[in-house]
Design a protein around this motif. Sequence first.
Motif, PDB file in Angstrom:
ATOM      1  N   ASN A  49       0.673  -1.299   0.139  1.00  0.00           N
ATOM      2  CA  ASN A  49       0.260  -0.030  -0.300  1.00  0.00           C
ATOM      3  C   ASN A  49       0.308   1.251   0.066  1.00  0.00           C
ATOM      4  O   ASN A  49       0.305   2.238   0.681  1.00  0.00           O
ATOM      5  CB  ASN A  49      -1.043   0.170   1.542  1.00  0.00           C
ATOM      6  CG  ASN A  49      -1.807   0.940   1.270  1.00  0.00           C
ATOM      7  OD1 ASN A  49      -2.267   0.982   0.235  1.00  0.00           O
ATOM      8  ND2 ASN A  49      -2.905   0.437   1.949  1.00  0.00           N
ATOM      9  N   GLU A  96      -8.315  -6.556   5.860  1.00  0.00           N
ATOM     10  CA  GLU A  96      -8.763  -5.132   6.178  1.00  0.00           C
ATOM     11  C   GLU A  96      -6.371  -4.216   7.074  1.00  0.00           C
ATOM     12  O   GLU A  96      -7.919  -3.385   7.657  1.00  0.00           O
ATOM     13  CB  GLU A  96      -9.463  -4.673   5.509  1.00  0.00           C
ATOM     14  CG  GLU A  96     -10.756  -4.714   4.350  1.00  0.00           C
ATOM     15  CD  GLU A  96     -11.698  -4.151   4.511  1.00  0.00           C
ATOM     16  OE1 GLU A  96     -11.722  -3.555   5.623  1.00  0.00           O
ATOM     17  OE2 GLU A  96     -12.672  -4.401   3.504  1.00  0.00           O
ATOM     18  N   GLY A  98      -3.928  -3.154   5.612  1.00  0.00           N
ATOM     19  CA  GLY A  98      -3.128  -2.603   5.240  1.00  0.00           C
ATOM     20  C   GLY A  98      -3.049  -3.281   4.537  1.00  0.00           C
ATOM     21  O   GLY A  98      -1.993  -1.943   3.673  1.00  0.00           O
ATOM     22  N   HIS A 406      -5.816   5.184  -7.720  1.00  0.00           N
ATOM     23  CA  HIS A 406      -5.420   4.043  -6.736  1.00  0.00           C
ATOM     24  C   HIS A 406      -6.853   4.362  -5.414  1.00  0.00           C
ATOM     25  O   HIS A 406      -7.154   5.411  -5.465  1.00  0.00           O
ATOM     26  CB  HIS A 406      -4.334   4.442  -5.740  1.00  0.00           C
ATOM     27  CG  HIS A 406      -3.411   4.531  -6.222  1.00  0.00           C
ATOM     28  ND1 HIS A 406      -2.288   3.192  -6.579  1.00  0.00           N
ATOM     29  CD2 HIS A 406      -2.749   5.683  -7.521  1.00  0.00           C
ATOM     30  CE1 HIS A 406      -1.493   3.140  -7.410  1.00  0.00           C
ATOM     31  NE2 HIS A 406      -1.088   4.642  -7.579  1.00  0.00           N
ATOM     32  N   ASP A 408      -8.861   3.090  -2.503  1.00  0.00           N
ATOM     33  CA  ASP A 408      -9.043   3.442  -0.801  1.00  0.00           C
ATOM     34  C   ASP A 408     -10.956   3.420  -0.137  1.00  0.00           C
ATOM     35  O   ASP A 408     -11.630   3.858  -0.073  1.00  0.00           O
ATOM     36  CB  ASP A 408      -8.347   3.747   0.204  1.00  0.00           C
ATOM     37  CG  ASP A 408      -7.211   4.143  -0.389  1.00  0.00           C
ATOM     38  OD1 ASP A 408      -6.159   2.138  -0.661  1.00  0.00           O
ATOM     39  OD2 ASP A 408      -6.215   4.693   0.519  1.00  0.00           O
ATOM     40  N   VAL A 414     -12.033  -2.205   0.604  1.00  0.00           N
ATOM     41  CA  VAL A 414     -10.816  -1.573   1.082  1.00  0.00           C
ATOM     42  C   VAL A 414      -9.594  -1.114  -0.619  1.00  0.00           C
ATOM     43  O   VAL A 414      -9.586  -0.304  -0.440  1.00  0.00           O
ATOM     44  CB  VAL A 414      -9.524  -1.758   2.437  1.00  0.00           C
ATOM     45  CG1 VAL A 414      -9.029  -2.791   1.889  1.00  0.00           C
ATOM     46  CG2 VAL A 414      -8.719  -0.983   2.262  1.00  0.00           C
ATOM     47  N   ASN A 415      -9.880  -2.483  -1.132  1.00  0.00           N
ATOM     48  CA  ASN A 415      -8.885  -2.300  -2.497  1.00  0.00           C
ATOM     49  C   ASN A 415      -9.724  -1.837  -3.131  1.00  0.00           C
ATOM     50  O   ASN A 415      -9.754  -1.591  -4.701  1.00  0.00           O
ATOM     51  CB  ASN A 415      -8.700  -3.832  -2.713  1.00  0.00           C
ATOM     52  CG  ASN A 415      -7.942  -4.466  -1.879  1.00  0.00           C
ATOM     53  OD1 ASN A 415      -7.876  -5.259  -1.314  1.00  0.00           O
ATOM     54  ND2 ASN A 415      -6.348  -4.057  -1.884  1.00  0.00           N
ATOM     55  N   ARG A 483      -5.329   9.152  -5.344  1.00  0.00           N
ATOM     56  CA  ARG A 483      -5.301   8.415  -4.225  1.00  0.00           C
ATOM     57  C   ARG A 483      -7.572   9.095  -3.995  1.00  0.00           C
ATOM     58  O   ARG A 483      -7.384  10.342  -3.800  1.00  0.00           O
ATOM     59  CB  ARG A 483      -4.797   8.943  -3.149  1.00  0.00           C
ATOM     60  CG  ARG A 483      -3.781   7.838  -3.329  1.00  0.00           C
ATOM     61  CD  ARG A 483      -2.739   8.070  -2.105  1.00  0.00           C
ATOM     62  NE  ARG A 483      -3.393   6.980  -0.724  1.00  0.00           N
ATOM     63  CZ  ARG A 483      -4.205   7.428  -0.130  1.00  0.00           C
ATOM     64  NH1 ARG A 483      -3.364   8.115   0.449  1.00  0.00           N
ATOM     65  NH2 ARG A 483      -5.320   6.434   1.188  1.00  0.00           N
ATOM     66  N   ILE A 485     -10.629   8.097  -1.780  1.00  0.00           N
ATOM     67  CA  ILE A 485     -11.051   7.515  -0.673  1.00  0.00           C
ATOM     68  C   ILE A 485     -12.488   7.738  -0.594  1.00  0.00           C
ATOM     69  O   ILE A 485     -12.851   8.587  -0.791  1.00  0.00           O
ATOM     70  CB  ILE A 485     -10.968   8.370   0.530  1.00  0.00           C
ATOM     71  CG1 ILE A 485      -9.467   8.555   1.100  1.00  0.00           C
ATOM     72  CG2 ILE A 485     -11.362   7.306   1.678  1.00  0.00           C
ATOM     73  CD1 ILE A 485      -8.473   7.081   1.095  1.00  0.00           C
ATOM     74  N   LYS A 573      -7.872   3.333  10.708  1.00  0.00           N
ATOM     75  CA  LYS A 573      -8.771   2.639  10.204  1.00  0.00           C
ATOM     76  C   LYS A 573      -9.586   2.364  12.094  1.00  0.00           C
ATOM     77  O   LYS A 573      -8.983   2.482  12.813  1.00  0.00           O
ATOM     78  CB  LYS A 573      -8.774   2.056   9.666  1.00  0.00           C
ATOM     79  CG  LYS A 573      -8.988   1.870   7.574  1.00  0.00           C
ATOM     80  CD  LYS A 573      -8.886   0.969   7.692  1.00  0.00           C
ATOM     81  CE  LYS A 573      -8.134  -0.467   7.431  1.00  0.00           C
ATOM     82  NZ  LYS A 573      -8.160  -1.141   6.773  1.00  0.00           N
TER      83      LYS A 573
END
Length: 573
Positions: A49, A96, A98, A406, A408, A414-415, A483, A485, A573
């Motif tokens: 990650n 999950e 990381g 990418h 999150d 999570v992927n 990224r 989220i 998290k």
Amino acid sequence: MNKKLCSLAAMLLVFAFAKAQVTFTDATNLLVNQSLSSGVAMAVTDMNNDKLDDIIRIDNGVNLQIEYQQPDGSFERLIIGNVANPWGMSIADVDENGFNDIILGGAYDGVRRIIANDEGTSFSLELLDGPNIFVQNTNFADINNDGAIDFFACHDDGVSSPYRNDGSGEFTYDLNLINAVSAGDSDNSGNYGSIWTDYDNDGDLDLFISKCRLQAAGNPDDPRRLNVLYQNDGSNNFTEVAEEAGLRPRRQTWSTNFEDIDNDGDFDAVMVNHDLPSQIFENNGDGTFTDISSSSGVAGILSSMGLGIQVMMEDFNNDTFIDIILTSTNQNHQLLLNDGDNTFTVVSNPFPASNDEIQSAAVGDLNNDGFIDVIAGYATGFNNSSNIDDQVFLNDGNNNNWTRIHLDGVESNVNGIGARVEIQGAWGSQVREVRAGESYGTQNALASHFGLGTATEIETIIVSWPSGIVDTIENPEINTNLRVIEGQGLLSVDDIASTEAFTVFPNPASTQINFTLNPTETVTTIYVYDLLGRQVLSQQTQPSGTQSVDISKLNTGVYFVSVGTTVQKFIKK
């Protein structure tokens, strides 16, 4: 295919983009272990990650090895241990924490789960409870859409095996996970390549399985060689519709991949066959497909390559159109460049330093320059009697622009596996799907890569998550790693190739964050702040190596870690 009008400007851009070429340079010297011949199963995926793609291989059919890409472009190796000789391998963060985990399997040697510890420094290996099957291909997908990533393994000799994730990374064999109507009077064997994709654009994942049995004398309709397409009704009821969809050519198919080759918003298909010519199918936009192999400009290549194994689909020259790599067992691999009009151009000798026997491959960005690279395998068990070593081919690139996105997940896995990523700009639109395990034996990078051609901006990024959440980002930066989220949109721009002091990984994290300081940094203290600017942690730096900060006692939320004059944002998290 959804027919859409294009502006004159967009058509002129398409014409310009289609001229871009692609070349590769042999960079096998980057590999830590150069004397290694992988089996069919191989992968390019970010394991820790840090937003850098790593290489996962099997050491001559015995030991699993991870080669971690470093910010300076070198690789560091971790040997996990004996995993026998798997045919299928898929990678996702199943618990999950990381760090990504691996599930793989082969010929009646058990389905094996390889789980990363909470620091990502070691892995544990165990067998999953369930039938002992002949695994040909594997996938991770959130089959029941509960936010936890499930597992699917193709069985060559019988009914394939689905496993349900309880949310903590524990898997239970559960045939009810896929409530499917089977394809005729069959023993349900012959399952080779598998892929989960939303082929009908209705917001849920469907399942396509390539069937691979030689035709029995006088029986062209042997169900063990009839490809199956299980259409999801959104409630986990799957109905077999391959015949109606036009994806049952009655050939010995080894693998099939789905990508949008014409940028019209739905996923087209490339089918690699072993006994008869391989095929390219255009999605008609109504749940059916049309075979365009004869008009593709490469029908002769599709007919002559024979003994096809795998198909990888990426935009290798960053011209906004998806290209195709085909591998085979008879020294006849091919790279087909997309011309932008449903025709393709064959690249002559695309990997000039190769041994010309590429039978297995995986793709991703192995030097973080925005162009897709290839690791090529010469698979034990086929024609590789001399155990030819794997090779790495770095894309030489060009002047075209790009972006890599990418994901999150928060409500979703999570992927972000199963998410649909769309970008809009001067070219019109492009779409990708995040997948874990595709083609046959292959795991490609989880990041969504897009070529932008000569366009200098992206108007909009739209991420449609499995949970139903949609994130929209306007006017993001280009030529960098982004990224997103879930539910928060664009968190930051991670230009991993920059000279900043550090990059935080994993991110999000649950117990600790890690980073490696730039050697030129002389700072001695690490600080962590909350969103209100209050210092919540401080820690002295180590003399060298990877720095780790324990965040297990922090509340869930967004924080900032400060080293010297550089600040990075992370999620607890």
